[in-house]
Design a protein around this motif. Structure first.
Motif, PDB file in Angstrom:
ATOM      1  N   ILE A 326       0.841  -1.200   0.000  1.00  0.00           N
ATOM      2  CA  ILE A 326       0.000   0.000   0.000  1.00  0.00           C
ATOM      3  C   ILE A 326       0.871   1.242   0.000  1.00  0.00           C
ATOM      4  CG2 ILE A 326      -1.838   1.224   1.224  1.00  0.00           C
ATOM      5  CD1 ILE A 326      -2.142  -1.582   2.789  1.00  0.00           C
ATOM      6  N   PHE A 327       0.601   2.156  -0.903  1.00  0.00           N
ATOM      7  CA  PHE A 327       1.239   3.473  -0.900  1.00  0.00           C
ATOM      8  C   PHE A 327       0.231   4.491  -0.382  1.00  0.00           C
ATOM      9  CE2 PHE A 327       3.686   1.256  -4.183  1.00  0.00           C
ATOM     10  CZ  PHE A 327       4.992   1.593  -3.845  1.00  0.00           C
ATOM     11  N   THR A 328       0.653   5.309   0.580  1.00  0.00           N
ATOM     12  CA  THR A 328      -0.223   6.339   1.123  1.00  0.00           C
ATOM     13  C   THR A 328       0.599   7.541   1.554  1.00  0.00           C
ATOM     14  OG1 THR A 328      -2.127   6.700   2.585  1.00  0.00           O
ATOM     15  CG2 THR A 328      -0.231   5.564   3.536  1.00  0.00           C
ATOM     16  N   GLY A 329      -0.068   8.592   2.061  1.00  0.00           N
ATOM     17  CA  GLY A 329       0.621   9.833   2.408  1.00  0.00           C
ATOM     18  C   GLY A 329       0.809  10.704   1.185  1.00  0.00           C
ATOM     19  N   GLY A 330       1.244  11.942   1.390  1.00  0.00           N
ATOM     20  CA  GLY A 330       1.345  12.901   0.290  1.00  0.00           C
ATOM     21  C   GLY A 330       2.202  12.415  -0.864  1.00  0.00           C
ATOM     22  N   THR A 365      -9.226   2.090 -11.181  1.00  0.00           N
ATOM     23  CA  THR A 365      -9.097   0.684 -10.762  1.00  0.00           C
ATOM     24  C   THR A 365      -9.084   0.559  -9.239  1.00  0.00           C
ATOM     25  OG1 THR A 365      -6.696   0.924 -11.068  1.00  0.00           O
ATOM     26  CG2 THR A 365      -7.940  -0.150 -12.845  1.00  0.00           C
ATOM     27  N   ASN A 366      -9.808   1.465  -8.574  1.00  0.00           N
ATOM     28  CA  ASN A 366      -9.933   1.412  -7.113  1.00  0.00           C
ATOM     29  C   ASN A 366      -8.583   1.520  -6.419  1.00  0.00           C
ATOM     30  OD1 ASN A 366     -11.823   1.476  -5.060  1.00  0.00           O
ATOM     31  ND2 ASN A 366     -11.894  -0.735  -4.790  1.00  0.00           N
ATOM     32  N   GLY A 367      -7.652   2.222  -7.061  1.00  0.00           N
ATOM     33  CA  GLY A 367      -6.330   2.437  -6.484  1.00  0.00           C
ATOM     34  C   GLY A 367      -5.284   1.428  -6.894  1.00  0.00           C
ATOM     35  N   ILE A 368      -5.678   0.366  -7.560  1.00  0.00           N
ATOM     36  CA  ILE A 368      -4.726  -0.682  -7.945  1.00  0.00           C
ATOM     37  C   ILE A 368      -3.856  -0.184  -9.099  1.00  0.00           C
ATOM     38  CG2 ILE A 368      -4.487  -3.022  -8.875  1.00  0.00           C
ATOM     39  CD1 ILE A 368      -7.178  -3.667  -7.517  1.00  0.00           C
ATOM     40  N   ILE A 369      -2.537  -0.293  -8.945  1.00  0.00           N
ATOM     41  CA  ILE A 369      -1.616   0.187  -9.985  1.00  0.00           C
ATOM     42  C   ILE A 369      -0.803  -0.952 -10.597  1.00  0.00           C
ATOM     43  CG2 ILE A 369      -1.446   2.516  -9.021  1.00  0.00           C
ATOM     44  CD1 ILE A 369       1.243   1.699  -7.780  1.00  0.00           C
ATOM     45  N   SER A 370      -1.106  -2.183 -10.198  1.00  0.00           N
ATOM     46  CA  SER A 370      -0.414  -3.337 -10.749  1.00  0.00           C
ATOM     47  C   SER A 370      -1.386  -4.174 -11.568  1.00  0.00           C
ATOM     48  CB  SER A 370       0.183  -4.187  -9.620  1.00  0.00           C
ATOM     49  OG  SER A 370      -0.847  -4.607  -8.727  1.00  0.00           O
ATOM     50  N   SER A 371      -0.852  -5.176 -12.265  1.00  0.00           N
ATOM     51  CA  SER A 371      -1.678  -6.115 -13.024  1.00  0.00           C
ATOM     52  C   SER A 371      -1.007  -7.478 -12.951  1.00  0.00           C
ATOM     53  CB  SER A 371      -1.822  -5.651 -14.482  1.00  0.00           C
ATOM     54  OG  SER A 371      -0.544  -5.540 -15.085  1.00  0.00           O
ATOM     55  N   GLY A 372      -1.635  -8.479 -13.503  1.00  0.00           N
ATOM     56  CA  GLY A 372      -1.028  -9.804 -13.509  1.00  0.00           C
ATOM     57  C   GLY A 372      -1.273 -10.565 -12.229  1.00  0.00           C
ATOM     58  N   SER A 373      -0.491 -11.639 -12.040  1.00  0.00           N
ATOM     59  CA  SER A 373      -0.734 -12.583 -10.957  1.00  0.00           C
ATOM     60  C   SER A 373       0.128 -12.341  -9.719  1.00  0.00           C
ATOM     61  CB  SER A 373      -0.495 -14.012 -11.458  1.00  0.00           C
ATOM     62  OG  SER A 373       0.851 -14.144 -11.927  1.00  0.00           O
ATOM     63  N   GLY A 374       1.013 -11.360  -9.775  1.00  0.00           N
ATOM     64  CA  GLY A 374       1.869 -11.088  -8.630  1.00  0.00           C
ATOM     65  C   GLY A 374       1.123 -10.358  -7.531  1.00  0.00           C
ATOM     66  N   THR A 376      -0.376  -7.398  -5.260  1.00  0.00           N
ATOM     67  CA  THR A 376      -1.041  -6.164  -5.684  1.00  0.00           C
ATOM     68  C   THR A 376      -0.323  -4.953  -5.116  1.00  0.00           C
ATOM     69  OG1 THR A 376      -3.177  -7.295  -5.727  1.00  0.00           O
ATOM     70  CG2 THR A 376      -3.213  -4.889  -5.644  1.00  0.00           C
ATOM     71  N   ALA A 377      -0.111  -3.953  -5.944  1.00  0.00           N
ATOM     72  CA  ALA A 377       0.331  -2.636  -5.487  1.00  0.00           C
ATOM     73  C   ALA A 377      -0.867  -1.709  -5.591  1.00  0.00           C
ATOM     74  CB  ALA A 377       1.489  -2.113  -6.328  1.00  0.00           C
ATOM     75  N   ILE A 378      -1.165  -1.006  -4.510  1.00  0.00           N
ATOM     76  CA  ILE A 378      -2.385  -0.201  -4.463  1.00  0.00           C
ATOM     77  C   ILE A 378      -2.125   1.129  -3.769  1.00  0.00           C
ATOM     78  CG2 ILE A 378      -3.109  -1.360  -2.319  1.00  0.00           C
ATOM     79  CD1 ILE A 378      -6.026  -1.046  -3.277  1.00  0.00           C
ATOM     80  N   VAL A 379      -2.776   2.169  -4.238  1.00  0.00           N
ATOM     81  CA  VAL A 379      -2.711   3.490  -3.635  1.00  0.00           C
ATOM     82  C   VAL A 379      -3.993   3.712  -2.842  1.00  0.00           C
ATOM     83  CG1 VAL A 379      -2.526   5.970  -4.054  1.00  0.00           C
ATOM     84  CG2 VAL A 379      -1.292   4.357  -5.538  1.00  0.00           C
ATOM     85  N   VAL A 380      -3.848   3.972  -1.548  1.00  0.00           N
ATOM     86  CA  VAL A 380      -5.006   4.208  -0.682  1.00  0.00           C
ATOM     87  C   VAL A 380      -4.787   5.521   0.063  1.00  0.00           C
ATOM     88  CG1 VAL A 380      -6.402   3.365   1.237  1.00  0.00           C
ATOM     89  CG2 VAL A 380      -5.401   1.731  -0.377  1.00  0.00           C
ATOM     90  N   PRO A 381      -5.571   6.565  -0.229  1.00  0.00           N
ATOM     91  CA  PRO A 381      -5.418   7.827   0.509  1.00  0.00           C
ATOM     92  C   PRO A 381      -5.673   7.622   1.996  1.00  0.00           C
ATOM     93  CG  PRO A 381      -6.726   8.154  -1.476  1.00  0.00           C
ATOM     94  CD  PRO A 381      -6.575   6.667  -1.304  1.00  0.00           C
ATOM     95  N   THR A 382      -4.805   8.178   2.812  1.00  0.00           N
ATOM     96  CA  THR A 382      -5.006   8.070   4.247  1.00  0.00           C
ATOM     97  C   THR A 382      -6.047   9.077   4.716  1.00  0.00           C
ATOM     98  OG1 THR A 382      -3.855   7.888   6.376  1.00  0.00           O
ATOM     99  CG2 THR A 382      -3.194   9.710   4.930  1.00  0.00           C
TER     100      THR A 382
END
Length: 398
Positions: A326-330, A365-374, A376-382
């Motif tokens: 999860i990536f968050t913060g400014g 994509t609801n914050g999801i920035i990755s694809s494929g089967s690995g 998930t990398a996702i951006v979620v605002p705090t």
């Protein structure tokens, strides 16, 4: 009836007003440069324009809080402002507080007693409680501790390899910070991804002027990058993060600096600012990075490499690869450059970054920035203020 959230920093006061169970604030206010002749502030109703506050020169935290509330009450919608509960962001809870607590004289005394562990924040946090007590007599107050979420970390993770009597006498251990943010975004990420929060592996990277990363296993923090103070761990805006512990002695001998000067250098003149010689603002450094500025490139590259190394290390506490990062913060929410460079160092994780999703922080994509089967990398605002309001409401159910 509204819940008032107060965040008193060393030189600032931030407010937010929430209706019960609403994640967006009714109003916000901020006063900066408290106790100086440059004190200034502003407030905002909903998503309307910001309005300037009238602040007294050299006003203390109590005066700043009063000025902010006066500004809010000047608006017709809040003229008859009624507060049912007050929640406070408290930076350090030591070993005593593993959950939010209703404020009473004993809790307030404990917060003040933690000043040696949080000299910049403990006293302003206490002053905010005392000011709110005067302004809202009889209204219940709740202390929500940044360190509380990390009290689930095991001794082999939080202990330093120093003599045991120092731990016993002075509570010298790793505490971790940004706990309110990490807890909020971890649970929100699990919800978005359809994961059972109590049965998943997550890593949260809170990246702003202050930065930390946390491993969340089955809903609990099991390791985090910050330690006794918020200086340990990642490279930050003006903080160095991890350095050789003997650096203080080296600088004292070779540069003739005092302990206070070295501490100030590592907290206020290092990190992105020190490496780049330009700014602690990632937006400025990104522009310079793309313009070919070597100092800006070095600062960003060090920031991302150190972040990736910390994220990889947190998998030890998880016992395996994370279900999501999860990536968050400014910075985490807004810098596609930092997200991309960081993930490029984590090839062993098999993240499959989608460049187009990364550019928009996964807007479609609801914050999801990755694809494929690995993983998930996702951006979620705090939303730390809402998390504090939610915790406050839980202890003041009326």
């Amino acid at each position: 009836m509204l819940t008032l959230i107060i965040n008193c920093g060393s030189s600032s006061v931030k407010l937010a007003l929430f209706e019960r169970d609403r994640s967006e604030p009714v109003a916000t206010a901020m006063v900066d440069r408290v106790a100086t002749d440059a004190i200034e502030g502003s407030y905002r109703i909903g998503d309307g324009p910001r309005q300037a506050l009238s602040c007294p020169a050299y006003g203390d935290h109590a005066a700043a809080l009063d000025a902010a509330l006066s500004g809010l009450r000047s608006e017709p919608a809040l003229h008859d402002l009624r507060v049912s509960a007050v929640g406070h962001r408290i930076v350090h809870g030591g070993q005593k507080f593993s959950a939010p607590a209703l404020v009473d004289p004993e809790v307030l005394a404990e917060i003040r007693a933690l000043a040696p562990l949080a000299p910049v924040h403990a006293i302003p946090n206490a002053l905010g409680i005392e000011a709110a007590t005067r302004l809202f007599p009889g209204v219940p107050q709740v202390a929500v501790f940044d360190t509380a979420f990390h009290q689930s970390i095991a001794p082999e993770v939080y202990r330093y390899a120093i003599p045991d009597d120092l731990y016993e006498r002075f509570q010298i251990r790793r505490y971790g910070f940004h706990g309110t943010s990490h807890a909020y975004v971890a649970e929100e990420a699990a919800r978005r991804l359809g994961l059972d929060f109590k049965n998943c592996r997550l890593i949260s990277a809170h990246l702003g002027n202050g930065c930390s990363a946390t491993a969340v296993l089955n809903g609990e923090s099991v390791d985090t990058s910050m330690g006794l103070t918020p200086l340990e761990g990642l490279v930050m805006g003006t903080r160095s993060g991890n350095v050789d512990p003997n650096l203080h002695n080296f600088l004292a001998q070779q540069a003739g600096l005092s302990l206070d000067e070295i501490t100030d250098l590592l907290n206020r003149k290092s990190g992105l600012t020190g490496l780049s010689g330009i700014s602690n603002d990632l937006r400025v450094l990104t522009d310079e990075y793309h313009a070919g500025n070597k100092s800006a490139k070095l600062a960003v590259d060090v920031f991302c490499f150190r972040l990736a190394r910390e994220l990889a290390g947190l998998t030890v506490a998880l016992g395996g690869m994370p279900d999501a990062l999860i990536f968050t913060g400014g910075i985490g929410e807004n810098s596609c450059l930092v997200r991309g460079l960081t993930l490029s160092h984590l090839s062993a994780f098999n993240f499959e970054l989608d460049p187009e999703r990364n550019k928009t922080a996964g807007a479609d994509t609801n914050g999801i920035i990755s694809s494929g089967s690995g993983p998930t990398a996702i951006v979620v605002p705090t939303n730390e203020e809402f998390a504090i309001a939610h915790a406050t409401a839980a202890l003041c159910p009326f």
